[in-house]
Design a protein around this motif. Structure first.
Motif, PDB file in Angstrom:
ATOM      1  N   GLU A 292       0.838  -1.209   0.000  1.00  0.00           N
ATOM      2  CA  GLU A 292       0.000   0.000   0.000  1.00  0.00           C
ATOM      3  C   GLU A 292       0.872   1.257   0.000  1.00  0.00           C
ATOM      4  N   GLU A 293       1.909   1.251   0.831  1.00  0.00           N
ATOM      5  CA  GLU A 293       2.786   2.424   0.916  1.00  0.00           C
ATOM      6  C   GLU A 293       3.640   2.578  -0.346  1.00  0.00           C
ATOM      7  N   ALA A 294       4.102   1.448  -0.912  1.00  0.00           N
ATOM      8  CA  ALA A 294       4.897   1.508  -2.135  1.00  0.00           C
ATOM      9  C   ALA A 294       4.075   2.098  -3.285  1.00  0.00           C
ATOM     10  N   ASN A 295       2.792   1.803  -3.289  1.00  0.00           N
ATOM     11  CA  ASN A 295       1.913   2.303  -4.347  1.00  0.00           C
ATOM     12  C   ASN A 295       1.722   3.809  -4.253  1.00  0.00           C
ATOM     13  N   GLN A 296       1.989   4.375  -3.073  1.00  0.00           N
ATOM     14  CA  GLN A 296       1.850   5.821  -2.890  1.00  0.00           C
ATOM     15  C   GLN A 296       3.119   6.586  -3.259  1.00  0.00           C
ATOM     16  N   GLN A 297       4.195   5.857  -3.493  1.00  0.00           N
ATOM     17  CA  GLN A 297       5.471   6.503  -3.811  1.00  0.00           C
ATOM     18  C   GLN A 297       5.423   7.093  -5.222  1.00  0.00           C
ATOM     19  N   TRP A 298       6.054   8.255  -5.353  1.00  0.00           N
ATOM     20  CA  TRP A 298       6.039   8.990  -6.617  1.00  0.00           C
ATOM     21  C   TRP A 298       6.638   8.168  -7.757  1.00  0.00           C
ATOM     22  N   THR A 299       7.737   7.466  -7.474  1.00  0.00           N
ATOM     23  CA  THR A 299       8.444   6.752  -8.544  1.00  0.00           C
ATOM     24  C   THR A 299       7.615   5.615  -9.148  1.00  0.00           C
ATOM     25  N   ALA A 300       6.625   5.126  -8.398  1.00  0.00           N
ATOM     26  CA  ALA A 300       5.792   4.038  -8.925  1.00  0.00           C
ATOM     27  C   ALA A 300       5.042   4.462 -10.178  1.00  0.00           C
ATOM     28  N   ARG A 301       4.758   5.743 -10.296  1.00  0.00           N
ATOM     29  CA  ARG A 301       3.988   6.238 -11.449  1.00  0.00           C
ATOM     30  C   ARG A 301       4.791   6.188 -12.742  1.00  0.00           C
ATOM     31  N   PHE A 302       6.103   6.023 -12.642  1.00  0.00           N
ATOM     32  CA  PHE A 302       6.951   6.053 -13.829  1.00  0.00           C
ATOM     33  C   PHE A 302       7.475   4.672 -14.208  1.00  0.00           C
ATOM     34  N   ASN A 303       6.994   3.640 -13.508  1.00  0.00           N
ATOM     35  CA  ASN A 303       7.428   2.280 -13.831  1.00  0.00           C
ATOM     36  C   ASN A 303       6.961   1.924 -15.241  1.00  0.00           C
ATOM     37  N   PRO A 304       7.782   1.248 -16.034  1.00  0.00           N
ATOM     38  CA  PRO A 304       7.396   0.963 -17.421  1.00  0.00           C
ATOM     39  C   PRO A 304       6.202   0.028 -17.541  1.00  0.00           C
ATOM     40  N   ARG A 305       5.994  -0.819 -16.549  1.00  0.00           N
ATOM     41  CA  ARG A 305       4.811  -1.669 -16.517  1.00  0.00           C
ATOM     42  C   ARG A 305       3.865  -1.114 -15.458  1.00  0.00           C
ATOM     43  N   PRO A 306       2.657  -0.692 -15.854  1.00  0.00           N
ATOM     44  CA  PRO A 306       1.725  -0.118 -14.874  1.00  0.00           C
ATOM     45  C   PRO A 306       1.501  -1.077 -13.707  1.00  0.00           C
ATOM     46  N   VAL A 307       1.424  -0.519 -12.511  1.00  0.00           N
ATOM     47  CA  VAL A 307       1.289  -1.366 -11.322  1.00  0.00           C
ATOM     48  C   VAL A 307       0.089  -0.952 -10.486  1.00  0.00           C
ATOM     49  N   THR A 308      -0.457  -1.930  -9.801  1.00  0.00           N
ATOM     50  CA  THR A 308      -1.480  -1.714  -8.790  1.00  0.00           C
ATOM     51  C   THR A 308      -0.915  -2.168  -7.455  1.00  0.00           C
ATOM     52  N   GLU A 309      -1.665  -1.932  -6.406  1.00  0.00           N
ATOM     53  CA  GLU A 309      -1.246  -2.394  -5.085  1.00  0.00           C
ATOM     54  C   GLU A 309      -1.096  -3.914  -5.071  1.00  0.00           C
ATOM     55  N   THR A 310      -1.977  -4.600  -5.794  1.00  0.00           N
ATOM     56  CA  THR A 310      -1.910  -6.066  -5.878  1.00  0.00           C
ATOM     57  C   THR A 310      -0.632  -6.519  -6.566  1.00  0.00           C
ATOM     58  N   ASP A 311      -0.243  -5.806  -7.632  1.00  0.00           N
ATOM     59  CA  ASP A 311       1.006  -6.144  -8.330  1.00  0.00           C
ATOM     60  C   ASP A 311       2.203  -5.993  -7.402  1.00  0.00           C
ATOM     61  N   LEU A 312       2.213  -4.896  -6.649  1.00  0.00           N
ATOM     62  CA  LEU A 312       3.336  -4.641  -5.754  1.00  0.00           C
ATOM     63  C   LEU A 312       3.404  -5.683  -4.642  1.00  0.00           C
ATOM     64  N   LEU A 313       2.246  -6.118  -4.181  1.00  0.00           N
ATOM     65  CA  LEU A 313       2.222  -7.186  -3.175  1.00  0.00           C
ATOM     66  C   LEU A 313       2.851  -8.453  -3.739  1.00  0.00           C
ATOM     67  N   GLN A 314       2.568  -8.770  -4.990  1.00  0.00           N
ATOM     68  CA  GLN A 314       3.148  -9.958  -5.618  1.00  0.00           C
ATOM     69  C   GLN A 314       4.669  -9.838  -5.734  1.00  0.00           C
ATOM     70  N   VAL A 315       5.163  -8.630  -6.018  1.00  0.00           N
ATOM     71  CA  VAL A 315       6.613  -8.422  -6.096  1.00  0.00           C
ATOM     72  C   VAL A 315       7.242  -8.626  -4.718  1.00  0.00           C
ATOM     73  N   TYR A 316       6.599  -8.087  -3.680  1.00  0.00           N
ATOM     74  CA  TYR A 316       7.096  -8.294  -2.315  1.00  0.00           C
ATOM     75  C   TYR A 316       7.080  -9.776  -1.961  1.00  0.00           C
ATOM     76  N   GLN A 317       6.012 -10.470  -2.329  1.00  0.00           N
ATOM     77  CA  GLN A 317       5.914 -11.896  -2.007  1.00  0.00           C
ATOM     78  C   GLN A 317       7.015 -12.699  -2.704  1.00  0.00           C
ATOM     79  N   ALA A 318       7.331 -12.307  -3.931  1.00  0.00           N
ATOM     80  CA  ALA A 318       8.413 -12.978  -4.658  1.00  0.00           C
ATOM     81  C   ALA A 318       9.749 -12.764  -3.957  1.00  0.00           C
ATOM     82  N   ALA A 319       9.906 -11.600  -3.322  1.00  0.00           N
ATOM     83  CA  ALA A 319      11.159 -11.264  -2.638  1.00  0.00           C
ATOM     84  C   ALA A 319      11.223 -11.824  -1.227  1.00  0.00           C
ATOM     85  N   TRP A 320      10.086 -12.255  -0.681  1.00  0.00           N
ATOM     86  CA  TRP A 320      10.050 -12.671   0.718  1.00  0.00           C
ATOM     87  C   TRP A 320      10.737 -14.030   0.920  1.00  0.00           C
TER      88      TRP A 320
END
Length: 320
Positions: A292-320
């Motif tokens: 949720e907090e990562a999705n609020q970060q300014w840099t997220a808006r410039f990612n080449p692949r559009p992201v949602t909070e759900t997408d970011l959760l999946q990235v965190y889960q992959a890293a966990w």
């Protein structure tokens, strides 16, 4: 010249550090600023310049071009090969109340002169060389593919990648190697130039909440997330990663994003840096909050692949 030293800067400087430095600068009546140190020291110097010359507080300058009055001339002298802050007009200052990093930029805040002296990095501990090096590499990789990429930023980013990738291991194995240190320092500078002319992406968006909640050093947080961000973005803009992989001859029949991700993982292993979030005590239950907090970060808006909070959760889960 009469010199006043302000050394009350810590990792990931906050508006409190800027206020303390500004108070000392006012008392001394300074007329020039020298930011000497890592990215935190240089960013804090820029922050002090904002408040000293234009008043108010750091939150007033979030964004770009908010300073209405002239600012003091300043010099940037990096002692780490990491942030490339000496080549940027932005100061990254954390808001202590919200723990969010504020990007405060203005052309007037940019250093008039940057001095890159590799001998200043010779005394860096191995861990700091590794952490700052990974950060610089992430700057090159993210700015090369972000939505604001352009020929100038990609030229700087690819130059940075070619200098940083082969010299990262050399610096760790032979810390007194001035040529390798020089390549890392100039590479970090070019990566900073690439950011200045474009932007970053979700690797930095995901790293910042880790620092805010767990005090994980920025470069370590970047390293934990970077391979998984590369694989996430590679599904959309794999051709751009192919270009970077070809420049450093690491294709080996794999997609470029996978070859680069594996190279980053090898760097982390060689540097003895953690590779999983759980290795740094990150609880699995907090991942939705981090997303949720990562999705609020300014840099997220410039990612080449559009992201949602759900997408970011999946990235965190992959890293966990």
């Amino acid at each position: 010249m009469r010199v006043t030293l302000f050394d009350g800067v810590e990792e990931n400087p906050t508006d409190r550090h800027v206020e303390a430095g500004t108070a000392m600068a006012k008392q001394a009546g300074i007329d020039i600023l020298v930011g000497l140190g890592g990215g935190s020291a240089m960013d804090c110097a820029k922050g002090i310049n904002f408040i000293l010359t234009n008043g108010g507080r750091m939150a007033d300058y979030k964004g770009h071009g908010k300073a209405t009055k002239p600012m003091l001339p300043s010099i940037g002298i990096p002692t780490t090969a990491g942030t490339g802050s000496e080549s940027q007009s932005y100061a990254l200052i954390t808001d202590e109340s919200s723990h969010l990093k504020m990007a405060c930029g203005d052309r007037k805040a940019a250093f008039r002169i940057s001095i890159l002296d590799p001998e200043l990095t010779l005394s860096l501990p191995r861990s700091v060389s590794a952490i700052t090096g990974i950060d610089a590499i992430a700057h090159a990789l993210e700015s090369y593919v972000c939505l604001k990429r352009n020929p100038v930023s990609q030229m700087a980013a690819s130059t940075a990648w070619r200098m940083l990738e082969p010299n990262f291991d050399l610096v760790l194995d032979d810390p007194k190697n001035v040529e390798a240190r020089s390549a890392m320092l100039v590479g970090a500078h070019f990566a900073g130039m690439a950011i200045e002319n474009s932007m970053l992406g979700i690797c930095h968006s995901c790293a910042n909440p880790l620092t805010a909640h767990y005090g994980i050093a920025h470069g370590i947080a970047i390293g934990l997330m970077l391979p998984h961000v590369l694989r996430f973005n590679g599904q959309t803009i794999g051709n751009l990663y192919d270009e970077l992989a070809q420049e450093t001859r690491m294709h080996n029949g794999q997609p470029g994003y996978e070859a680069i991700a594996q190279r980053i993982e090898a760097m982390l292993h060689h540097a003895e840096l953690p590779m999983r979030l759980r290795d740094r005590g990150v609880s699995q239950s907090i991942l939705p909050i981090l997303a949720e907090e990562a999705n609020q970060q300014w840099t997220a808006r410039f990612n080449p692949r559009p992201v949602t909070e759900t997408d970011l959760l999946q990235v965190y889960q992959a890293a966990w």
